[in-house]
Design a protein around this motif. Structure first.
Motif, PDB file in Angstrom:
ATOM      1  N   PRO A 239       0.812  -1.225   0.000  1.00  0.00           N
ATOM      2  CA  PRO A 239       0.000   0.000   0.000  1.00  0.00           C
ATOM      3  C   PRO A 239       0.842   1.269   0.000  1.00  0.00           C
ATOM      4  O   PRO A 239       0.492   2.253  -0.665  1.00  0.00           O
ATOM      5  CB  PRO A 239      -0.817  -0.125   1.290  1.00  0.00           C
ATOM      6  N   GLY A 240       1.951   1.250   0.744  1.00  0.00           N
ATOM      7  CA  GLY A 240       2.820   2.422   0.759  1.00  0.00           C
ATOM      8  C   GLY A 240       3.379   2.739  -0.613  1.00  0.00           C
ATOM      9  O   GLY A 240       3.420   3.897  -1.035  1.00  0.00           O
ATOM     10  N   LEU A 241       3.821   1.694  -1.322  1.00  0.00           N
ATOM     11  CA  LEU A 241       4.349   1.903  -2.672  1.00  0.00           C
ATOM     12  C   LEU A 241       3.266   2.411  -3.622  1.00  0.00           C
ATOM     13  O   LEU A 241       3.522   3.273  -4.482  1.00  0.00           O
ATOM     14  CB  LEU A 241       4.945   0.596  -3.200  1.00  0.00           C
ATOM     15  N   ILE A 242       2.050   1.890  -3.476  1.00  0.00           N
ATOM     16  CA  ILE A 242       0.948   2.313  -4.347  1.00  0.00           C
ATOM     17  C   ILE A 242       0.623   3.791  -4.107  1.00  0.00           C
ATOM     18  O   ILE A 242       0.475   4.582  -5.048  1.00  0.00           O
ATOM     19  CB  ILE A 242      -0.299   1.440  -4.118  1.00  0.00           C
ATOM     20  N   VAL A 243       0.531   4.166  -2.823  1.00  0.00           N
ATOM     21  CA  VAL A 243       0.235   5.561  -2.499  1.00  0.00           C
ATOM     22  C   VAL A 243       1.314   6.482  -3.053  1.00  0.00           C
ATOM     23  O   VAL A 243       1.021   7.527  -3.653  1.00  0.00           O
ATOM     24  CB  VAL A 243       0.102   5.738  -0.969  1.00  0.00           C
ATOM     25  N   PHE A 244       2.553   6.095  -2.856  1.00  0.00           N
ATOM     26  CA  PHE A 244       3.650   6.942  -3.345  1.00  0.00           C
ATOM     27  C   PHE A 244       3.608   7.047  -4.863  1.00  0.00           C
ATOM     28  O   PHE A 244       3.807   8.139  -5.426  1.00  0.00           O
ATOM     29  CB  PHE A 244       4.982   6.362  -2.889  1.00  0.00           C
ATOM     30  N   SER A 245       3.364   5.938  -5.544  1.00  0.00           N
ATOM     31  CA  SER A 245       3.311   5.965  -7.015  1.00  0.00           C
ATOM     32  C   SER A 245       2.206   6.888  -7.513  1.00  0.00           C
ATOM     33  O   SER A 245       2.388   7.629  -8.488  1.00  0.00           O
ATOM     34  CB  SER A 245       3.096   4.546  -7.558  1.00  0.00           C
ATOM     35  N   LEU A 246       1.045   6.875  -6.838  1.00  0.00           N
ATOM     36  CA  LEU A 246      -0.060   7.756  -7.227  1.00  0.00           C
ATOM     37  C   LEU A 246       0.320   9.229  -7.049  1.00  0.00           C
ATOM     38  O   LEU A 246       0.020  10.073  -7.898  1.00  0.00           O
ATOM     39  CB  LEU A 246      -1.309   7.435  -6.407  1.00  0.00           C
ATOM     40  N   VAL A 247       1.002   9.528  -5.947  1.00  0.00           N
ATOM     41  CA  VAL A 247       1.426  10.911  -5.706  1.00  0.00           C
ATOM     42  C   VAL A 247       2.450  11.336  -6.756  1.00  0.00           C
ATOM     43  O   VAL A 247       2.432  12.478  -7.244  1.00  0.00           O
ATOM     44  CB  VAL A 247       1.994  11.061  -4.281  1.00  0.00           C
ATOM     45  N   VAL A 248       3.370  10.420  -7.105  1.00  0.00           N
ATOM     46  CA  VAL A 248       4.368  10.734  -8.127  1.00  0.00           C
ATOM     47  C   VAL A 248       3.693  11.033  -9.463  1.00  0.00           C
ATOM     48  O   VAL A 248       4.040  12.004 -10.161  1.00  0.00           O
ATOM     49  CB  VAL A 248       5.373   9.565  -8.277  1.00  0.00           C
ATOM     50  N   GLN A 249       2.724  10.204  -9.820  1.00  0.00           N
ATOM     51  CA  GLN A 249       2.019  10.445 -11.082  1.00  0.00           C
ATOM     52  C   GLN A 249       1.264  11.766 -11.045  1.00  0.00           C
ATOM     53  O   GLN A 249       1.209  12.502 -12.046  1.00  0.00           O
ATOM     54  CB  GLN A 249       1.055   9.281 -11.368  1.00  0.00           C
ATOM     55  N   ALA A 250       0.670  12.087  -9.906  1.00  0.00           N
ATOM     56  CA  ALA A 250      -0.037  13.372  -9.769  1.00  0.00           C
ATOM     57  C   ALA A 250       0.936  14.535  -9.928  1.00  0.00           C
ATOM     58  O   ALA A 250       0.606  15.563 -10.568  1.00  0.00           O
ATOM     59  CB  ALA A 250      -0.726  13.430  -8.411  1.00  0.00           C
ATOM     60  N   LEU A 251       2.150  14.378  -9.366  1.00  0.00           N
ATOM     61  CA  LEU A 251       3.158  15.428  -9.514  1.00  0.00           C
ATOM     62  C   LEU A 251       3.553  15.607 -10.978  1.00  0.00           C
ATOM     63  O   LEU A 251       3.687  16.740 -11.472  1.00  0.00           O
ATOM     64  CB  LEU A 251       4.387  15.087  -8.660  1.00  0.00           C
ATOM     65  N   PHE A 252       3.727  14.504 -11.674  1.00  0.00           N
ATOM     66  CA  PHE A 252       4.110  14.604 -13.089  1.00  0.00           C
ATOM     67  C   PHE A 252       3.012  15.312 -13.898  1.00  0.00           C
ATOM     68  O   PHE A 252       3.301  16.151 -14.763  1.00  0.00           O
ATOM     69  CB  PHE A 252       4.374  13.218 -13.665  1.00  0.00           C
ATOM     70  N   LEU A 253       1.766  14.971 -13.605  1.00  0.00           N
ATOM     71  CA  LEU A 253       0.659  15.649 -14.294  1.00  0.00           C
ATOM     72  C   LEU A 253       0.656  17.141 -13.987  1.00  0.00           C
ATOM     73  O   LEU A 253       0.386  17.980 -14.874  1.00  0.00           O
ATOM     74  CB  LEU A 253      -0.672  15.023 -13.878  1.00  0.00           C
ATOM     75  N   LEU A 254       0.975  17.490 -12.727  1.00  0.00           N
ATOM     76  CA  LEU A 254       1.037  18.899 -12.356  1.00  0.00           C
ATOM     77  C   LEU A 254       2.143  19.616 -13.115  1.00  0.00           C
ATOM     78  O   LEU A 254       1.954  20.737 -13.616  1.00  0.00           O
ATOM     79  CB  LEU A 254       1.251  19.029 -10.841  1.00  0.00           C
ATOM     80  N   LEU A 255       3.301  18.990 -13.230  1.00  0.00           N
ATOM     81  CA  LEU A 255       4.403  19.592 -13.984  1.00  0.00           C
ATOM     82  C   LEU A 255       4.040  19.731 -15.458  1.00  0.00           C
ATOM     83  O   LEU A 255       4.315  20.771 -16.095  1.00  0.00           O
ATOM     84  CB  LEU A 255       5.662  18.733 -13.819  1.00  0.00           C
ATOM     85  N   ALA A 256       3.433  18.669 -16.007  1.00  0.00           N
ATOM     86  CA  ALA A 256       3.046  18.724 -17.421  1.00  0.00           C
ATOM     87  C   ALA A 256       2.011  19.828 -17.646  1.00  0.00           C
ATOM     88  O   ALA A 256       2.071  20.566 -18.650  1.00  0.00           O
ATOM     89  CB  ALA A 256       2.493  17.376 -17.857  1.00  0.00           C
TER      90      ALA A 256
END
Length: 580
Positions: A239-256
């Motif tokens: 679950p920790g890895l999944i949560v972190f991966s979702l946040v990372v993807q959200a950050l990338f979308l924010l940068l894009a």
């Protein structure tokens, strides 16, 4: 945690640590620069300025070459330190185990020790050889990219600088329970290892009582607990890895989104937009990588704590000055000792075993008889009082000096998985062939060798499994005979032997104890009767002492003990005659 790991690096390799950090940081910085160079390269290509594009490509190629050089240096230096750390740590653990009280090993199993010395050290090695570079790379590259981005597009850079610590915080929160889970996995795995070794070593007993397969409840329980611990770790880590991966993807979308907004608003060119999105992806990658290795870091941190904990186990203080034994007697002077301080096993015990005499120690189970022998060999230090061997306190002489004076034959004989000869000579490998032959003959090991395919060169199996109990005792007596120490500590173990083996072992013991100082925990009446003095121990105190004749005349505890044993030796099964 990194500081703890580096603290375990052997001194001869610690000088390489600054070189390792320098190589990792230089590698990470050159990687960040290579990412940032995508912007001018793509801008020049979109502007159709091939000359400028080639210049930037050459700069990028040079940067990548520098990155490759420092990547090789960090890998080679890290591997060199890791290999040296393995050798150094295992040597330190071996030396530390040699300095621990002998009694410590009676309460610590081989399973946990083997995991610490092998598995945990391998995890610590991996921290230096692999994880350290990944972690620093995951910190330095994003920061360097964000700082470099300030000179290209400050809005995107600001998002990067704000988001990086947020991501690290999310990762920490998501995995904060991992350490306790990892400890549970280690304990369960150590227990399973111990039970598997036990399962392999005790097959005759297990089969005799139907405790194999599903009938071996201890093994089944240990394996079940190990599986349960691994499942719990998965439920915690994933679950920790999944949560972190979702946040990372959200950050990338924010940068894009930020890049596209700047492009649609006319603030940057199409080339710059494409380059910034590519750089944003490169910014995200090390952060994601750091999350993937964070569980490994926590596991390594737990491994460091276990190794450090073992190395911090208190050792017996070692005397530094040379001591020359002046006699071969043993003396206990007001000795009090307990395995737990609040529960003394021996209380204010005082007696002397003069040189060249035999003292038999008898008494009920739990009276502290074997503990006396252990204290004479300094398995433990006494709580108060003094144990004197060879004219000097056992604390005042180096361990080697003390043990060189002692031959020990205890109840539980352990033989190494080597040949009969190697087991006998292990305490005195420099013995001559004639001395070896005399010890073998005196203990009647020659009878054992005669039936073995390679004689005394035949392997005895793990723990001496290829030999019977009586035969293992004979080998242990031959080992003690060959050592030829002036003081013999004998925890007699002949009560369970067949008459022939018992007679052979007793002859070997008599040969071993000629003209020696002997302390014997006695079970056989013949040994007791011929002792120069007998100590009757009960409740950690000497309640009676004297010769056999004197104690029988007292008609006390010893007399009752003697009469009971005498009656026991006379027991027999009467034959029954069937009626006509």
């Amino acid at each position: 945690m990194i500081r703890k790991v580096l603290g375990l690096v052997p001194a001869e390799f610690s000088r390489l640590i600054p070189r390792l950090f320098a190589a990792i940081i230089a590698f990470s910085l050159s990687q960040a620069v290579a990412y940032l160079l995508l912007v001018p390269v793509l801008q020049a290509l979109f502007d159709n300025d091939l000359g400028l594009a080639w210049i930037w490509v050459l700069v990028m190629a040079a940067t990548v070459a520098v990155m490759a050089i420092f990547g090789y240096l960090q890998a080679s230096v890290g591997l060199r330190i890791a290999v040296g750390m393995q050798r150094g740590l295992q040597t330190r653990i071996g030396d530390h185990l040699n300095a621990l009280p002998l009694g410590w090993f009676e309460t610590h199993g081989a399973g946990p020790l083997s995991r610490i010395a092998v598995e945990n050290i391998r995890e610590i090695q991996g921290t230096i050889a692999y994880l350290l570079a990944k972690v620093l790379n995951g910190i330095v590259v994003p920061i360097a990219v964000a700082v470099g981005m300030l000179f290209i597009e400050w809005r995107v850079a600001l998002i990067m600088l704000i988001s990086a610590p947020v991501l690290f915080g999310v990762n920490w929160v998501a995995n904060r329970s991992y350490a306790s889970s990892d400890e549970s996995v280690h304990e369960a795995a150590a227990e399973a290892d111990s039970r598997v070794v036990e399962f392999a070593q005790a097959q005759p007993v297990l089969r005799a009582f139907g405790a194999v397969g599903s009938g071996n409840r201890a093994l089944e329980r240990a394996l079940h607990q190990q599986r349960a611990a691994n499942k719990r770790m998965v439920f915690i880590a994933v679950p920790g890895l999944i949560v972190f991966s979702l946040v990372v993807q959200a950050l990338f979308l924010l940068l894009a989104y930020a890049v596209v907004s700047r492009f649609t608003g006319g603030g940057i060119s199409p080339a710059a937009a494409i380059a910034l999105i590519a750089v944003s992806a490169r910014f995200i990658e090390p952060l994601n990588q750091t999350a993937q290795v964070s569980n490994g870091l926590r596991s390594a941190a737990a491994a460091v704590d276990r190794v450090t904990g073992l190395l911090e186990e208190p050792v017996l203080p070692e005397a530094t000055g040379a001591v020359t034994p002046s006699a071969s007697g043993v003396e206990f002077d007001a000795v009090t000792f307990g395995y737990q301080p609040e529960s003394p096993v021996l209380s204010n015990l005082t007696f002397t075993v003069p040189a060249g005499t035999t003292t038999a120690i008898v008494g009920p189970s739990g009276a502290g008889k074997t503990t006396l022998l252990r204290l004479a060999a300094r398995y433990y230090d006494v709580d108060s009082g003094r144990v004197i061997v060879g004219g000097h306190g056992v604390r005042e002489q180096p361990t080697e000096t003390l043990l060189n004076q002692l031959s020990l034959v205890f109840q539980n004989v352990y033989l190494f998985d080597r040949s009969v000869a190697e087991n006998i000579t292990i305490g005195r490998p420099e013995a001559t062939e004639a001395e070896f032959d005399r010890a073998v003959a005196a203990a009647r090991v020659d009878e054992i060798a005669a039936r073995l395919p390679d004689g005394v060169d035949s392997p005895v199996g793990e723990g001496g499994s290829a030999l019977s109990g009586g035969e293992r005792q004979r080998v242990s007596i031959a080992r003690a005979l060959l050592k030829d120490a002036p003081i013999v500590l004998l925890d007699e173990a002949t009560s369970s032997l067949d008459p022939h083996s018992e007679a052979v072992v007793v002859r070997g013991v008599h040969e071993l104890t000629k003209s020696k100082t002997v302390m014997v925990v006695a079970h056989r009446l013949t040994t007791i009767a011929h002792a120069d003095q007998i100590l009757f121990l009960d409740g950690g105190r000497i309640v009676e002492r004297g010769t056999h004749t004197e104690l029988l005349a007292m008609d006390g505890r010893y007399a009752d003990f003697w009469n009971e044993r005498s009656r026991a030796t006379g027991w027999h099964l009467a034959s029954a005659t069937a009626p006509a």
